[in-house]
Design a protein around this motif. Structure first.
Motif: not given
Length: 100
Positions: A58-65, A77-88
């Motif tokens: 899980d990543l909060a808005e502003g967390d490092s990728i 934006a907030a990203i949940k474990k297992g979510d697609y990560i892209h420009t959105h």
């Protein structure tokens, strides 16, 4: 005995994103760390195209990728474990660093 190729790769143990090795569908997948060779599993929430990233935590808005063991982006934006990560939901760290 045939060796089954991994469905996803993470470049280093400790990365918080992995890369799809083929077009993937939601569900449980098998993967491997490139550098350390560690086997792992992940559960996808969305379809992921070949070569694209998904979150391993899980990543909060502003967390490092983290990919390749380095910061490559920031969660926009907030990203949940297992979510697609892209420009959105990710901004390039290189772009962010150039604006500072």
């Amino acid at each position: 005995m045939a060796i089954t190729p991994p469905q996803f790769l993470l470049h280093h143990d400790g990365d918080n994103v992995a890369v799809a090795m083929t077009d993937l569908q939601p569900g449980t997948l098998q993967g491997r760390s490139v550098k350390e060779g560690t086997e792992s599993t992940a559960v996808l929430n969305h379809a992921i195209p070949l070569g694209h990233k998904f979150a391993l935590a899980d990543l909060a808005e502003g967390d490092s990728i983290i990919k390749y063991g380095i910061k490559v982006g920031l969660a926009s934006a907030a990203i949940k474990k297992g979510d697609y990560i892209h420009t959105h939901n990710m901004r390039s760290y290189r772009w962010e660093a150039s604006r500072a």
